[in-house]
Design a protein around this motif. Structure first.
Motif, short mmCIF file in Angstrom:
data_model
loop_
_atom_site.label_atom_id
_atom_site.label_comp_id
_atom_site.label_asym_id
_atom_site.label_seq_id
_atom_site.Cartn_x
_atom_site.Cartn_y
_atom_site.Cartn_z
N PHE A 75 7.18 6.36 2.00
CA PHE A 75 6.22 6.84 1.01
C PHE A 75 5.52 5.60 0.45
O PHE A 75 6.12 4.87 -0.34
N LEU A 76 4.29 5.35 0.85
CA LEU A 76 3.59 4.15 0.41
C LEU A 76 3.14 4.29 -1.04
O LEU A 76 2.82 5.39 -1.51
N SER A 77 3.09 3.16 -1.74
CA SER A 77 2.76 3.17 -3.17
C SER A 77 1.27 3.32 -3.43
O SER A 77 0.88 3.78 -4.51
N SER A 78 0.41 2.93 -2.48
CA SER A 78 -1.05 3.09 -2.67
C SER A 78 -1.74 3.09 -1.31
O SER A 78 -1.14 2.70 -0.30
N ASN A 79 -3.00 3.49 -1.31
CA ASN A 79 -3.78 3.48 -0.07
C ASN A 79 -4.00 2.08 0.47
O ASN A 79 -4.18 1.89 1.67
N LYS A 80 -3.96 1.09 -0.39
CA LYS A 80 -4.20 -0.30 0.03
C LYS A 80 -3.01 -0.88 0.80
O LYS A 80 -3.14 -1.92 1.42
N THR A 81 -1.87 -0.23 0.73
CA THR A 81 -0.69 -0.76 1.42
C THR A 81 -0.62 -0.37 2.89
O THR A 81 0.21 -0.91 3.62
N HIS A 82 -1.46 0.54 3.35
CA HIS A 82 -1.39 0.97 4.75
C HIS A 82 -1.54 -0.18 5.74
O HIS A 82 -0.65 -0.37 6.59
N PRO A 83 -2.61 -0.98 5.69
CA PRO A 83 -2.75 -2.06 6.68
C PRO A 83 -1.59 -3.07 6.67
O PRO A 83 -1.03 -3.38 7.73
N PRO A 84 -1.16 -3.59 5.49
CA PRO A 84 -0.05 -4.54 5.55
C PRO A 84 1.26 -3.89 6.00
O PRO A 84 2.07 -4.52 6.70
#
Length: 142
Positions: A75-84
């Motif tokens: 469960f990612l914390s934000s949309n910005k974490t997808h690429p890393p």
């Protein structure tokens, strides 16, 4: 090539390749009553059409002491974490599979680890990207 559709012979070739990738073109040809050269030509055509994308090997992770098999929903914390996160998962040797999923969670991953300590270290790294839920495999049925 665009109009090429595979026939029953091609399906039979695929069946033999899926069962044993070590078979030679000659051995496959003998099984389907073609020359090795004709079987090889069909295999090359299926590779060009990307019907055959590559070859794989079956292995026994326990022989390498990779005893823990974890299925992790991330469960990612934000949309910005997808690429890393994707970069991390694709480069980490413990990650055997990574799938972006719908429904509960953002990603599903299959991870192999030697022991609980190694799995815990991996899970600690995952916390940089968000949260997770872990299920441990207790026996493979298929």
């Amino acid at each position: 090539m665009e109009n090429y559709t595979i026939d029953n012979t091609d399906y039979r070739i695929l069946h033999y390749i899926i069962e044993d990738t070590r078979l030679t073109h000659k051995e496959i040809g003998e099984k389907i009553h073609l020359t090795g050269q004709a079987a090889g030509a069909r295999i090359r055509r299926m590779r060009e059409l990307e019907i055959i994308e590559g070859y794989t090997v079956r292995w026994n992770p326990q022989k390498l002491r990779l005893n823990l098999h974890a299925f992790i929903t991330v469960f990612l914390s934000s949309n910005k974490t997808h690429p890393p996160f994707q970069k991390f998962a694709q480069e980490h040797e413990a990650v055997a599979e990574l799938h972006r999923v719908s429904g509960e969670g953002c990603y599903w991953m299959r991870v192999r680890a030697r022991d609980q300590e190694e799995l815990n270290a991996f899970l600690d790294q995952l916390l940089e990207f968000g949260n997770y839920r872990v299920n441990l495999g207790i026996g493979q049925l298929k």
